[in-house]
Design a protein around this motif. Structure first.
Motif, PDB file in Angstrom:
ATOM      1  N   THR A 361       0.834  -1.194   0.000  1.00 23.22           N
ATOM      2  CA  THR A 361       0.000   0.000   0.000  1.00 23.22           C
ATOM      3  C   THR A 361       0.871   1.246   0.000  1.00 23.22           C
ATOM      4  O   THR A 361       1.819   1.356   0.774  1.00 23.22           O
ATOM      5  CB  THR A 361      -0.906   0.031   1.251  1.00 23.22           C
ATOM      6  OG1 THR A 361      -1.694  -1.167   1.274  1.00 23.22           O
ATOM      7  CG2 THR A 361      -1.840   1.226   1.222  1.00 23.22           C
ATOM      8  N   PHE A 362       0.545   2.177  -0.880  1.00 22.62           N
ATOM      9  CA  PHE A 362       1.240   3.455  -0.963  1.00 22.62           C
ATOM     10  C   PHE A 362       0.242   4.582  -0.740  1.00 22.62           C
ATOM     11  O   PHE A 362      -0.962   4.412  -0.897  1.00 22.62           O
ATOM     12  CB  PHE A 362       1.921   3.628  -2.333  1.00 22.62           C
ATOM     13  CG  PHE A 362       2.945   2.574  -2.639  1.00 22.62           C
ATOM     14  CD1 PHE A 362       4.242   2.705  -2.205  1.00 22.62           C
ATOM     15  CD2 PHE A 362       2.592   1.440  -3.361  1.00 22.62           C
ATOM     16  CE1 PHE A 362       5.190   1.726  -2.492  1.00 22.62           C
ATOM     17  CE2 PHE A 362       3.530   0.465  -3.658  1.00 22.62           C
ATOM     18  CZ  PHE A 362       4.834   0.612  -3.211  1.00 22.62           C
ATOM     19  N   GLY A 363       0.774   5.785  -0.416  1.00 22.42           N
ATOM     20  CA  GLY A 363      -0.078   6.947  -0.242  1.00 22.42           C
ATOM     21  C   GLY A 363      -0.843   6.901   1.060  1.00 22.42           C
ATOM     22  O   GLY A 363      -0.534   6.139   1.977  1.00 22.42           O
ATOM     23  N   GLY A 364      -1.887   7.710   1.141  1.00 28.62           N
ATOM     24  CA  GLY A 364      -2.684   7.790   2.354  1.00 28.62           C
ATOM     25  C   GLY A 364      -1.922   8.467   3.483  1.00 28.62           C
ATOM     26  O   GLY A 364      -0.819   8.995   3.316  1.00 28.62           O
ATOM     27  N   MET A 365      -2.513   8.425   4.668  1.00 28.12           N
ATOM     28  CA  MET A 365      -1.884   9.034   5.837  1.00 28.12           C
ATOM     29  C   MET A 365      -0.572   8.338   6.184  1.00 28.12           C
ATOM     30  O   MET A 365       0.400   8.979   6.588  1.00 28.12           O
ATOM     31  CB  MET A 365      -2.845   8.994   7.022  1.00 28.12           C
ATOM     32  CG  MET A 365      -2.372   9.778   8.235  1.00 28.12           C
ATOM     33  SD  MET A 365      -2.265  11.554   7.929  1.00 28.12           S
ATOM     34  CE  MET A 365      -4.020  11.948   7.761  1.00 28.12           C
ATOM     35  N   ASP A 366      -0.536   6.992   6.004  1.00 28.08           N
ATOM     36  CA  ASP A 366       0.697   6.262   6.287  1.00 28.08           C
ATOM     37  C   ASP A 366       1.821   6.689   5.350  1.00 28.08           C
ATOM     38  O   ASP A 366       2.981   6.780   5.758  1.00 28.08           O
ATOM     39  CB  ASP A 366       0.455   4.756   6.168  1.00 28.08           C
ATOM     40  CG  ASP A 366      -0.430   4.226   7.286  1.00 28.08           C
ATOM     41  OD1 ASP A 366      -0.632   4.968   8.266  1.00 28.08           O
ATOM     42  OD2 ASP A 366      -0.919   3.090   7.174  1.00 28.08           O
ATOM     43  N   GLY A 367       1.481   6.942   4.085  1.00 27.92           N
ATOM     44  CA  GLY A 367       2.498   7.370   3.138  1.00 27.92           C
ATOM     45  C   GLY A 367       3.091   8.726   3.494  1.00 27.92           C
ATOM     46  O   GLY A 367       4.308   8.926   3.418  1.00 27.92           O
ATOM     47  N   LEU A 368       2.237   9.678   3.887  1.00 28.38           N
ATOM     48  CA  LEU A 368       2.734  10.989   4.300  1.00 28.38           C
ATOM     49  C   LEU A 368       3.553  10.879   5.579  1.00 28.38           C
ATOM     50  O   LEU A 368       4.574  11.557   5.737  1.00 28.38           O
ATOM     51  CB  LEU A 368       1.569  11.957   4.491  1.00 28.38           C
ATOM     52  CG  LEU A 368       1.930  13.382   4.927  1.00 28.38           C
ATOM     53  CD1 LEU A 368       2.845  14.035   3.901  1.00 28.38           C
ATOM     54  CD2 LEU A 368       0.669  14.218   5.131  1.00 28.38           C
ATOM     55  N   ALA A 369       3.122  10.006   6.494  1.00 23.86           N
ATOM     56  CA  ALA A 369       3.871   9.808   7.739  1.00 23.86           C
ATOM     57  C   ALA A 369       5.256   9.234   7.455  1.00 23.86           C
ATOM     58  O   ALA A 369       6.247   9.635   8.077  1.00 23.86           O
ATOM     59  CB  ALA A 369       3.094   8.893   8.676  1.00 23.86           C
ATOM     60  N   ARG A 370       5.348   8.299   6.508  1.00 19.35           N
ATOM     61  CA  ARG A 370       6.658   7.759   6.152  1.00 19.35           C
ATOM     62  C   ARG A 370       7.546   8.820   5.528  1.00 19.35           C
ATOM     63  O   ARG A 370       8.750   8.877   5.767  1.00 19.35           O
ATOM     64  CB  ARG A 370       6.493   6.570   5.192  1.00 19.35           C
ATOM     65  CG  ARG A 370       6.001   5.293   5.843  1.00 19.35           C
ATOM     66  CD  ARG A 370       6.162   4.105   4.916  1.00 19.35           C
ATOM     67  NE  ARG A 370       5.335   4.247   3.726  1.00 19.35           N
ATOM     68  CZ  ARG A 370       4.101   3.773   3.615  1.00 19.35           C
ATOM     69  NH1 ARG A 370       3.543   3.123   4.634  1.00 19.35           N
ATOM     70  NH2 ARG A 370       3.411   3.924   2.503  1.00 19.35           N
TER      71      ARG A 370
END
Length: 562
Positions: A361-370
């Protein structure tokens, strides 16, 4: 629609016929807001003529708040050769007659309606100046115009730097917070018969500062970490999980771990420079074999410092990012392509054929957090505190792209079945056996976050609170200078921000060794005029509360005989 052009006649009204005042609200007030609980809106226009000069005053009242605008003095005989060649007019189009009327504006400019409240002082408090505010402003504008026209580059740069160093109230607070504070001061004092002390107390409660305990007498009671973040306040996350405090403590004890954080840029450089505050943080030696002390308890003092430093690192990371964007969640499913016929007969080929697909999974809130190297739960807290959200519309061709992707998948599946029946090798994108195939799907739309100016000021105050509390409430000259450079603020403005949170700054002249870290940071200087900052750490006033440390709010005295 008819292509015939419509004739429009134009008429210009004379100055003597009609002069209209046109105003705007810099605070963002919408007079036509029907959702406002107090929808009454009254405007009073006053014009005063003295000989050949004319001044105009516009007063607008909405509830408990007044808005005031004054035009410059207009003179029919004034020398306008050095003034602006521009003029303003109001155009009114009459559909019935097909005429456009142009009417001049009062004062030949758009007036600025500033919010005002009765009972508060707005005039300058300097005792040395005898000029009126209008005269002072006119003198400043004349001086700036002379410098801009005839001054040297160095003089213009000095004047610009001096103007940027001036701290104005409208830059330190937002419209909502100021208006609410002023309304509380005026309405409650008048409606409830409050004393002056009660008015000051109620006003202090509406300060736009980080969550705090106004009755605290120590720095850690004043701004406890649990009040600064919603996830800690409601107990939904632990401090160690949300802020990863043990990671910092481990880096303070292990230079390799610190270098790893430095190489990955996982921690802000200012926080890395203060890791020495966390040494000796474990109450016992590590016994899990990993060398990170994860199964040992932290010294309470060190754990507290680590919490503020970890939050400070996240705050400094987002400080330079006014805009943030959460991309749509993209799910990519990858799987190994079927092996060649010879491989399928063996055990290895059978494993490849039956291998489960891998989903990423890419993007989303997790992507910005990374991307920011911040935990998603902490990032959500920070977005809610300092940003405003606006959902971007979905791309117009998203549905078509999804349908095309599904058609490609169906076609690929048919081809694979045919190839299997013919015992032929399967390849992906022109590659041989053993290669991988993937498909992706975007879910949702992008979400943009923007930080308004009032939230920028609040973020700065959060940063200063964490920097102070990480140092146990006392900031040395070196840390003041490092914060000044990290925030790109002038010293006097940084002192004002510290004052807003109840801290006290004292000027210091410090001599530096040429090879000292601070001297190298400041470009090799050997003497610096700076500040030390303290919060509730005066041994002579141990019972002084945070409320008493806040800047005093001055209330104007009523004029006699009015």
């Amino acid at each position: 629609m008819s292509s015939k052009k419509r004739k429009v006649s134009l008429s210009v009204e004379s100055q003597e016929e009609k002069i209209l005042p046109v105003c705007y609200f810099p605070s963002g007030l919408n007079p036509s807001d029907t959702n406002d609980k107090d929808s009454s809106f009254v405007i009073d226009v006053q014009a005063k003529k003295v000989k050949k000069s004319t001044s105009l005053k516009v007063v607008a009242n909405k509830g408990e708040v007044s808005f005031l605008a004054e035009s410059e003095v207009l003179s029919a005989d004034a020398d306008t050769t050095s003034g602006s060649a521009c003029g303003y007019a109001v155009a009114v189009y009459d559909k019935d007659t097909g005429k456009v009327h142009l009417a001049p504006l009062a004062g030949n400019r758009v007036l600025r309606l500033e919010p005002r409240i009765q009972g508060l002082a707005y005039d300058p408090t300097s005792n040395g100046a005898t000029e009126t505010p209008n005269e002072l402003q006119a003198a400043k504008l004349a001086n700036k115009k002379l410098v801009d026209e005839f001054g040297s580059t160095r003089r213009r740069r000095q004047l610009t730097a001096r103007e940027e160093g001036i701290v104005r109230a409208e830059k330190l607070s937002g419209r909502g917070a100021v208006e609410q504070m002023l309304v509380d001061v005026a309405s409650r004092a008048a409606g409830q018969g409050m004393t002056k002390d009660e008015v000051l107390q109620r006003s202090a409660e509406t300060r736009k500062v980080p969550p705090h305990n106004p009755e605290a007498t120590t720095p850690f009671e004043a701004y406890p970490l649990r009040l600064l973040l919603p996830s800690l306040a409601n107990g939904s996350n632990s401090e160690n999980y949300l802020l990863e405090t043990k990671r910092l403590v481990h880096a303070a004890e292990d230079e390799k771990a610190a270098q790893a954080l430095r190489d990955r840029r996982a921690v802000h450089p200012y926080v890395l420079s203060r890791l020495s505050l966390l040494r000796g943080g474990y109450l016992g030696d590590s016994d899990n074999g990993d060398g990170d002390g994860s199964d040992n308890k932290l010294n309470p003092v060190i754990a507290r410092r680590a919490g503020y430093l970890a939050l400070l690192s996240a705050l400094l990371t987002i400080e330079s990012r006014r805009f943030l964007k959460v991309l749509p969640v993209t799910v990519v499913e990858s799987k190994a392509a079927d092996a060649t016929a010879g491989d399928v007969e063996g055990e290895e080929g059978s494993d490849k054929a039956n291998a489960a697909p891998t989903t990423t999974t890419f993007g989303g809130m997790d992507g910005l957090a990374r991307q920011l190297k911040i935990r998603p739960a902490l990032l959500e807290d920070l977005l809610g505190l300092f940003y405003e959200r606006s959902a971007a519309p979905a791309a117009p061709d998203a549905a078509a792209a999804l349908a095309e992707l599904e058609e490609d998948e169906e076609e690929t599946e048919v081809n694979e079945n045919n190839n299997n029946n013919n015992n032929s090798n399967i390849s992906s994108k022109g590659r041989g056996g053993g290669s991988s195939k993937s498909k992706s799907l975007a879910i949702g739309s992008a979400v943009s976050y923007e930080r308004p100016d009032v939230k920028k000021n609040l973020l700065t105050l959060y940063i200063l609170v964490c920097a102070l509390l990480a140092e146990d409430g006392a900031l040395a000259v070196e840390q003041f200078e490092r914060l000044k450079q990290a925030l790109k603020l002038l010293p006097n403005l940084l002192v004002v921000y510290f004052t807003e949170i109840g801290a006290t700054a004292k000027g210091r002249s410090v001599k530096l060794e040429p090879d000292s870290p601070l001297a190298q940071l400041l470009g090799g200087v050997t003497k610096v005029n700076s500040y030390t900052v303290g919060l509730l750490n005066n041994p002579l006033l141990p019972d002084k509360t945070l409320r008493e440390s806040f800047p005093a709010i001055k209330i104007a005295k009523k004029a006699g005989g009015r």
